[in-house]
Scaffold this motif. Structure first.
Motif, mmCIF file in Angstrom:
data_model
loop_
_atom_site.group_PDB
_atom_site.id
_atom_site.type_symbol
_atom_site.label_atom_id
_atom_site.label_comp_id
_atom_site.label_asym_id
_atom_site.label_seq_id
_atom_site.Cartn_x
_atom_site.Cartn_y
_atom_site.Cartn_z
ATOM 1 N N GLN A 28 31.067 41.260 54.715
ATOM 2 C CA GLN A 28 31.179 39.911 54.167
ATOM 3 C C GLN A 28 31.420 39.969 52.654
ATOM 4 N N ALA A 29 30.735 40.869 51.964
ATOM 5 C CA ALA A 29 30.952 41.032 50.520
ATOM 6 C C ALA A 29 32.390 41.467 50.243
ATOM 7 N N ILE A 30 32.920 42.371 51.057
ATOM 8 C CA ILE A 30 34.304 42.818 50.885
ATOM 9 C C ILE A 30 35.265 41.647 51.078
ATOM 10 N N LYS A 31 35.026 40.841 52.103
ATOM 11 C CA LYS A 31 35.933 39.730 52.414
ATOM 12 C C LYS A 31 35.829 38.572 51.429
ATOM 13 N N THR A 32 34.692 38.404 50.794
ATOM 14 C CA THR A 32 34.514 37.252 49.900
ATOM 15 C C THR A 32 34.606 37.590 48.424
ATOM 16 N N ARG A 33 34.668 38.860 48.069
ATOM 17 C CA ARG A 33 34.759 39.245 46.659
ATOM 18 C C ARG A 33 36.049 38.707 46.061
ATOM 19 N N ARG A 34 35.940 38.123 44.885
ATOM 20 C CA ARG A 34 37.092 37.584 44.174
ATOM 21 C C ARG A 34 37.014 37.993 42.710
ATOM 22 N N SER A 35 38.138 37.940 42.028
ATOM 23 C CA SER A 35 38.176 38.172 40.581
ATOM 24 C C SER A 35 37.814 36.856 39.895
ATOM 25 N N THR A 36 36.612 36.818 39.348
ATOM 26 C CA THR A 36 36.096 35.606 38.716
ATOM 27 C C THR A 36 36.418 35.622 37.234
ATOM 28 N N ARG A 37 36.962 34.497 36.756
ATOM 29 C CA ARG A 37 37.327 34.393 35.336
ATOM 30 C C ARG A 37 36.710 33.180 34.645
ATOM 31 N N ARG A 38 35.767 32.514 35.303
ATOM 32 C CA ARG A 38 35.030 31.398 34.693
ATOM 33 C C ARG A 38 33.581 31.480 35.165
ATOM 34 N N TYR A 39 32.663 31.480 34.193
ATOM 35 C CA TYR A 39 31.249 31.689 34.504
ATOM 36 C C TYR A 39 30.399 30.527 34.009
ATOM 37 N N ARG A 40 29.338 30.260 34.744
ATOM 38 C CA ARG A 40 28.381 29.233 34.346
ATOM 39 C C ARG A 40 27.523 29.767 33.197
ATOM 40 N N ASP A 41 26.971 28.869 32.425
ATOM 41 C CA ASP A 41 26.142 29.229 31.277
ATOM 42 C C ASP A 41 24.713 29.517 31.748
ATOM 43 N N ILE A 42 24.586 30.561 32.562
ATOM 44 C CA ILE A 42 23.292 30.991 33.103
ATOM 45 C C ILE A 42 23.214 32.500 32.924
ATOM 46 N N ASP A 43 22.109 32.976 32.385
ATOM 47 C CA ASP A 43 21.949 34.412 32.170
ATOM 48 C C ASP A 43 21.777 35.144 33.501
ATOM 49 N N VAL A 44 22.172 36.374 33.533
ATOM 50 C CA VAL A 44 21.961 37.255 34.691
ATOM 51 C C VAL A 44 20.661 38.018 34.435
ATOM 52 N N SER A 45 19.758 37.978 35.403
ATOM 53 C CA SER A 45 18.468 38.659 35.230
ATOM 54 C C SER A 45 18.661 40.171 35.158
ATOM 55 N N ALA B 250 29.240 40.646 44.320
ATOM 56 C CA ALA B 250 29.578 39.663 45.362
ATOM 57 C C ALA B 250 28.412 39.456 46.316
ATOM 58 N N ALA B 251 27.754 40.545 46.709
ATOM 59 C CA ALA B 251 26.614 40.441 47.624
ATOM 60 C C ALA B 251 25.462 39.650 47.011
ATOM 61 N N LEU B 252 25.342 39.713 45.681
ATOM 62 C CA LEU B 252 24.291 38.980 44.968
ATOM 63 C C LEU B 252 24.740 37.574 44.570
ATOM 64 N N GLU B 253 25.938 37.189 45.028
ATOM 65 C CA GLU B 253 26.537 35.890 44.724
ATOM 66 C C GLU B 253 26.813 35.715 43.236
ATOM 67 N N LEU B 254 27.121 36.844 42.585
ATOM 68 C CA LEU B 254 27.575 36.846 41.202
ATOM 69 C C LEU B 254 29.087 37.030 41.209
ATOM 70 N N GLY B 255 29.705 36.704 40.093
ATOM 71 C CA GLY B 255 31.124 36.933 39.953
ATOM 72 C C GLY B 255 31.377 38.085 39.005
ATOM 73 N N SER B 256 32.531 38.717 39.166
ATOM 74 C CA SER B 256 32.961 39.768 38.271
ATOM 75 C C SER B 256 34.470 39.897 38.377
ATOM 76 N N CYS B 257 35.043 40.774 37.599
ATOM 77 C CA CYS B 257 36.484 40.982 37.606
ATOM 78 C C CYS B 257 36.746 42.356 36.991
ATOM 79 N N TRP B 258 37.639 43.110 37.585
ATOM 80 C CA TRP B 258 38.004 44.419 37.048
ATOM 81 C C TRP B 258 39.025 44.202 35.945
ATOM 82 N N VAL B 259 38.626 44.399 34.706
ATOM 83 C CA VAL B 259 39.502 44.213 33.558
ATOM 84 C C VAL B 259 39.922 45.585 33.045
ATOM 85 N N PRO C 137 37.270 31.565 43.351
ATOM 86 C CA PRO C 137 38.733 31.490 43.447
ATOM 87 C C PRO C 137 39.212 31.623 44.894
ATOM 88 N N ALA C 138 40.358 31.040 45.166
ATOM 89 C CA ALA C 138 40.957 31.150 46.496
ATOM 90 C C ALA C 138 41.344 32.603 46.759
#
Length: 186
Positions: A5-22, A122-131, A164-165
Motif C-alpha cells: 500500500q505504501a508503494i502504491k500510494t507514495r507520491r512526490s509531495t511538494r507542498r507541506y502543512r505548517d506542522i512539525d515532524v516529531s 508514505a507508511a507514516l502518512e508523511l510526504g517527501s520527494c526525491w530531489v 498529488p494524483a
C-alpha cells in the motif's frame, strides 16, 4: 500501512502543512534508510537532518529544476517542508572491497536507502520527494560535507497539504520481457 500500500500510494509531495515532524517519526524514516539492503553490508550512506530555516534557505539557493542549472529557478517549494534530509554516499569501503565496480554498488545501495525512506514516510502518512537537482559542490560547502562523501539526494519531509494524483506509469505489458529482450508475450 502495509508495504504494498505504501508503494502504491507514495507520491512526490511538494507542498507541506505548517506542522512539525516529531523526532520519533523522523527517526523511523532514518531507520528505514539505515536498514536498506546493501552489497557486502558496506552501508555507504550517511544522513544530515536540517531543520534550521536559514540553513534551508541557503540549501534552496543551490537547487535547480530541469537540465539548465544556470537559468532555471530554485526549488522554492522546499521552504514549506519542516525539515530536509541530505542523503550522502561514502563509496570508499565499497570500492576497497569490490574495486571500481564498488562506486556503482554504493550508488545503488544509497538509492535503496532513499527509497526505503520515501516508503517509510508514505507508511507514516508523511510526504517527501526525491530531489536531485542541486549544485553538489555548493550544497556540500553549506552542509560542511567532507570531500570523501557525495550528496545523492535531498528529501523534504512533512505533512502533505494534498496528496498529488498518481502520475502515468507504463504497464507491465510494456516493460516485462520473457526469456529474452523483445519477447513481451507470456
Amino acid at each position: 500501512m502495509e508495504c504494498l500500500q505504501a508503494i502504491k500510494t507514495r507520491r512526490s509531495t511538494r507542498r507541506y502543512r505548517d506542522i512539525d515532524v516529531s523526532d520519533d517519526m523522523l527517526f523511523q524514516v532514518l531507520d528505514a534508510g539505515r536498514l536498506a539492503p546493501t552489497g557486502g553490508n558496506m552501508q555507504p550512506w550517511e544522513f544530515i537532518v536540517i531543520r534550521n530555516r536559514q540553513q534551508i534557505d541557503k540549501i534552496i539557493e543551490t537547487t535547480f529544476t530541469g537540465f539548465d542549472r544556470k537559468n532555471s529557478r530554485s526549488q522554492t517549494w522546499l521552504k514549506s517542508a519542516p525539515l530536509l534530509i541530505a542523503v550522502c554516499m561514502d563509496y570508499k569501503r565499497t570500492v576497497a572491497r569490490y574495486g571500481e565496480m564498488g562506486k556503482k554498488i554504493a550508488l545503488l545501495d544509497t538509492a535503496a536507502a532513499v527509497e526505503n525512506m520515501l516508503l517509510a514516510a508514505a507508511a507514516l502518512e508523511l510526504g517527501s520527494c526525491w530531489v536531485s537537482g542541486f549544485a553538489e559542490n555548493e550544497l556540500a560547502e553549506i552542509l560542511a560535507v567532507p570531500e570523501h562523501l557525495e550528496i545523492i539526494a535531498l528529501l523534504p519531509l512533512g505533512y502533505p497539504v494534498t496528496i498529488p494524483a498518481s502520475p502515468h506509469k507504463f504497464s507491465l505489458a510494456e516493460l516485462v520481457h520473457y526469456e529474452q529482450y523483445g519477447n513481451l508475450e507470456f
